[in-house]
Scaffold this motif. Sequence first.
Motif, PDB file in Angstrom:
ATOM      1  N   LYS A  28       1.892 -28.517   6.007  1.00 25.18           N
ATOM      2  CA  LYS A  28       2.554 -29.318   4.983  1.00 25.18           C
ATOM      3  C   LYS A  28       3.519 -28.422   4.223  1.00 25.18           C
ATOM      4  CE  LYS A  28      -1.229 -28.297   1.794  1.00 25.18           C
ATOM      5  NZ  LYS A  28      -2.408 -28.824   1.078  1.00 25.18           N
ATOM      6  N   ASN A  29       4.315 -29.035   3.371  1.00 27.88           N
ATOM      7  CA  ASN A  29       5.214 -28.278   2.509  1.00 27.88           C
ATOM      8  C   ASN A  29       4.600 -28.137   1.123  1.00 27.88           C
ATOM      9  OD1 ASN A  29       7.277 -29.860   4.483  1.00 27.88           O
ATOM     10  ND2 ASN A  29       8.054 -27.852   3.929  1.00 27.88           N
ATOM     11  N   ALA A  30       4.553 -26.901   0.627  1.00 33.23           N
ATOM     12  CA  ALA A  30       4.126 -26.656  -0.751  1.00 33.23           C
ATOM     13  C   ALA A  30       5.372 -26.710  -1.624  1.00 33.23           C
ATOM     14  CB  ALA A  30       3.465 -25.295  -0.867  1.00 33.23           C
ATOM     15  N   SER A  31       5.292 -27.417  -2.755  1.00 33.54           N
ATOM     16  CA  SER A  31       6.492 -27.603  -3.588  1.00 33.54           C
ATOM     17  C   SER A  31       7.128 -26.269  -3.979  1.00 33.54           C
ATOM     18  CB  SER A  31       6.142 -28.410  -4.833  1.00 33.54           C
ATOM     19  OG  SER A  31       5.763 -29.710  -4.456  1.00 33.54           O
ATOM     20  N   ARG A  32       6.372 -25.440  -4.699  1.00 33.34           N
ATOM     21  CA  ARG A  32       6.917 -24.146  -5.116  1.00 33.34           C
ATOM     22  C   ARG A  32       5.823 -23.084  -5.091  1.00 33.34           C
ATOM     23  NH1 ARG A  32      10.665 -25.880 -10.305  1.00 33.34           N
ATOM     24  NH2 ARG A  32      12.139 -27.128  -9.115  1.00 33.34           N
ATOM     25  N   THR A  33       6.204 -21.881  -4.660  1.00 36.28           N
ATOM     26  CA  THR A  33       5.283 -20.747  -4.631  1.00 36.28           C
ATOM     27  C   THR A  33       5.990 -19.498  -5.156  1.00 36.28           C
ATOM     28  OG1 THR A  33       5.907 -20.113  -2.375  1.00 36.28           O
ATOM     29  CG2 THR A  33       4.072 -21.651  -2.595  1.00 36.28           C
ATOM     30  N   THR A  34       5.178 -18.556  -5.630  1.00 40.21           N
ATOM     31  CA  THR A  34       5.711 -17.276  -6.100  1.00 40.21           C
ATOM     32  C   THR A  34       4.818 -16.145  -5.614  1.00 40.21           C
ATOM     33  OG1 THR A  34       6.636 -18.265  -8.108  1.00 40.21           O
ATOM     34  CG2 THR A  34       6.315 -15.883  -8.130  1.00 40.21           C
ATOM     35  N   ARG A  35       5.443 -15.107  -5.085  1.00 38.56           N
ATOM     36  CA  ARG A  35       4.742 -13.865  -4.733  1.00 38.56           C
ATOM     37  C   ARG A  35       5.355 -12.755  -5.569  1.00 38.56           C
ATOM     38  NH1 ARG A  35       5.148 -16.809  -0.193  1.00 38.56           N
ATOM     39  NH2 ARG A  35       3.426 -16.864   1.300  1.00 38.56           N
ATOM     40  N   GLU A  36       4.499 -11.981  -6.218  1.00 40.05           N
ATOM     41  CA  GLU A  36       4.987 -10.892  -7.064  1.00 40.05           C
ATOM     42  C   GLU A  36       4.025  -9.723  -6.946  1.00 40.05           C
ATOM     43  OE1 GLU A  36       6.567 -10.300 -11.641  1.00 40.05           O
ATOM     44  OE2 GLU A  36       5.199 -11.943 -11.189  1.00 40.05           O
ATOM     45  N   GLY A  37       4.580  -8.518  -6.836  1.00 40.77           N
ATOM     46  CA  GLY A  37       3.679  -7.392  -6.713  1.00 40.77           C
ATOM     47  C   GLY A  37       4.377  -6.056  -6.598  1.00 40.77           C
ATOM     48  N   LEU A  38       3.573  -5.061  -6.275  1.00 38.49           N
ATOM     49  CA  LEU A  38       4.019  -3.678  -6.185  1.00 38.49           C
ATOM     50  C   LEU A  38       3.489  -3.078  -4.894  1.00 38.49           C
ATOM     51  CD1 LEU A  38       5.385  -1.272  -7.745  1.00 38.49           C
ATOM     52  CD2 LEU A  38       3.091  -0.741  -8.601  1.00 38.49           C
ATOM     53  N   GLU A  39       4.359  -2.384  -4.172  1.00 41.15           N
ATOM     54  CA  GLU A  39       3.960  -1.659  -2.970  1.00 41.15           C
ATOM     55  C   GLU A  39       4.188  -0.174  -3.199  1.00 41.15           C
ATOM     56  OE1 GLU A  39       6.338  -3.378   0.151  1.00 41.15           O
ATOM     57  OE2 GLU A  39       4.793  -4.865   0.607  1.00 41.15           O
ATOM     58  N   PHE A  40       3.264   0.637  -2.711  1.00 39.67           N
ATOM     59  CA  PHE A  40       3.334   2.082  -2.898  1.00 39.67           C
ATOM     60  C   PHE A  40       2.956   2.764  -1.591  1.00 39.67           C
ATOM     61  CE2 PHE A  40       0.847   5.939  -3.535  1.00 39.67           C
ATOM     62  CZ  PHE A  40       1.739   6.727  -4.249  1.00 39.67           C
ATOM     63  N   SER A  41       3.673   3.822  -1.244  1.00 35.76           N
ATOM     64  CA  SER A  41       3.294   4.627  -0.082  1.00 35.76           C
ATOM     65  C   SER A  41       3.561   6.091  -0.383  1.00 35.76           C
ATOM     66  CB  SER A  41       4.063   4.195   1.172  1.00 35.76           C
ATOM     67  OG  SER A  41       5.438   4.463   1.032  1.00 35.76           O
ATOM     68  N   GLY A  42       2.762   6.939   0.212  1.00 35.13           N
ATOM     69  CA  GLY A  42       2.937   8.373   0.011  1.00 35.13           C
ATOM     70  C   GLY A  42       2.397   9.141   1.198  1.00 35.13           C
ATOM     71  N   SER A  43       2.956  10.315   1.419  1.00 37.15           N
ATOM     72  CA  SER A  43       2.464  11.184   2.489  1.00 37.15           C
ATOM     73  C   SER A  43       2.658  12.635   2.065  1.00 37.15           C
ATOM     74  CB  SER A  43       3.187  10.914   3.809  1.00 37.15           C
ATOM     75  OG  SER A  43       4.565  11.201   3.689  1.00 37.15           O
ATOM     76  N   ALA A  44       1.787  13.488   2.564  1.00 33.48           N
ATOM     77  CA  ALA A  44       1.872  14.914   2.236  1.00 33.48           C
ATOM     78  C   ALA A  44       1.346  15.729   3.409  1.00 33.48           C
ATOM     79  CB  ALA A  44       1.050  15.223   0.984  1.00 33.48           C
ATOM     80  N   GLU A  45       2.049  16.802   3.727  1.00 31.41           N
ATOM     81  CA  GLU A  45       1.606  17.751   4.744  1.00 31.41           C
ATOM     82  C   GLU A  45       1.308  19.077   4.056  1.00 31.41           C
ATOM     83  OE1 GLU A  45       4.085  18.200   8.224  1.00 31.41           O
ATOM     84  OE2 GLU A  45       4.853  16.156   8.012  1.00 31.41           O
ATOM     85  N   TRP A  46       0.280  19.754   4.518  1.00 36.73           N
ATOM     86  CA  TRP A  46       0.017  21.081   3.983  1.00 36.73           C
ATOM     87  C   TRP A  46      -0.687  21.952   5.023  1.00 36.73           C
ATOM     88  CZ3 TRP A  46      -2.949  16.898   2.872  1.00 36.73           C
ATOM     89  CH2 TRP A  46      -4.326  17.033   2.925  1.00 36.73           C
ATOM     90  N   LYS A  47      -0.466  23.232   4.867  1.00 37.61           N
ATOM     91  CA  LYS A  47      -1.011  24.239   5.787  1.00 37.61           C
ATOM     92  C   LYS A  47      -0.759  23.874   7.243  1.00 37.61           C
ATOM     93  CE  LYS A  47      -4.468  26.231   2.757  1.00 37.61           C
ATOM     94  NZ  LYS A  47      -5.875  26.618   2.562  1.00 37.61           N
ATOM     95  N   LYS A  48       0.393  23.282   7.511  1.00 38.77           N
ATOM     96  CA  LYS A  48       0.884  22.962   8.857  1.00 38.77           C
ATOM     97  C   LYS A  48       0.035  21.931   9.590  1.00 38.77           C
ATOM     98  CE  LYS A  48       1.558  24.976  13.452  1.00 38.77           C
ATOM     99  NZ  LYS A  48       1.376  26.168  14.269  1.00 38.77           N
ATOM    100  N   ASN A  49      -1.295  22.030   9.521  1.00 39.42           N
ATOM    101  CA  ASN A  49      -2.160  21.214  10.356  1.00 39.42           C
ATOM    102  C   ASN A  49      -2.611  19.897   9.717  1.00 39.42           C
ATOM    103  OD1 ASN A  49      -2.968  24.318  10.858  1.00 39.42           O
ATOM    104  ND2 ASN A  49      -2.911  23.204  12.776  1.00 39.42           N
ATOM    105  N   TRP A  50      -2.486  19.767   8.404  1.00 33.73           N
ATOM    106  CA  TRP A  50      -3.047  18.609   7.705  1.00 33.73           C
ATOM    107  C   TRP A  50      -1.959  17.619   7.291  1.00 33.73           C
ATOM    108  CZ3 TRP A  50      -8.195  17.808   7.350  1.00 33.73           C
ATOM    109  CH2 TRP A  50      -9.036  18.903   7.575  1.00 33.73           C
ATOM    110  N   LEU A  51      -2.259  16.330   7.438  1.00 29.96           N
ATOM    111  CA  LEU A  51      -1.357  15.265   7.002  1.00 29.96           C
ATOM    112  C   LEU A  51      -2.186  14.176   6.332  1.00 29.96           C
ATOM    113  CD1 LEU A  51       1.419  13.768   6.986  1.00 29.96           C
ATOM    114  CD2 LEU A  51       0.767  12.817   9.216  1.00 29.96           C
TER     115      LEU A  51
END
Length: 195
Positions: A28-51
């Motif tokens: 069916k069709n929903a009259s009105r909808t709203t999506r609101e939010g926050l996305e976060f990502s991070g990465s770190a490498e150290w001592k060559k072998n670790w991620l």
Amino acid sequence: RLQAAWFRVKTSDEIVTDVSASGRTAYKNASRTTREGLEFSGSAEWKKNWLAQITATAMTARYTQSSGAIVAGNDMPGIARRQLRASLVWDQNGHTSGSRTFVPGLELKADWLMRSKMFADDANLAAAPGFHQLNLQVRQKLRVGHANVVVLAAVENATNQKHIGSVIINQAGRQYFEPGLPRNWRVDVQAVLPF
């Protein structure tokens, strides 16, 4: 490296699930909808072998106008408010981003997943509870003669958490939930011969 994004999406006449019955789904069709939010990502490498890597999403997805059985202010079913995935990898040879060269060695990986509760119906009366899950993986790259061989052993849901694996939105018989897999093991072997 860190990245963050805020989003707000408003829609009109979005196609949503009306009812699921006997393996069939009507929409069916929903009259009105709203999506609101926050996305976060991070990465770190150290001592060559670790991620280490992490991704997280915090979001509200709501009906913003009543229509038929839909009540304004209710959460849209099938969308969790919070999700998180974190992983930690140790690589014997270090992390060579984008390298296509086959280098024998050992890699260990741990993944942790988290999802908050998720509603299964428009009325927000039924919800799958949140869960967390730990997955572990060992991968060994070998040269056997002229072949490049990869052996992978993994255990998924290592702590054997009971959880809902999927949700059937607005299921007519109120059988909304399908269980996720218990602890399970997997072994894969891949061999590539150069020509």
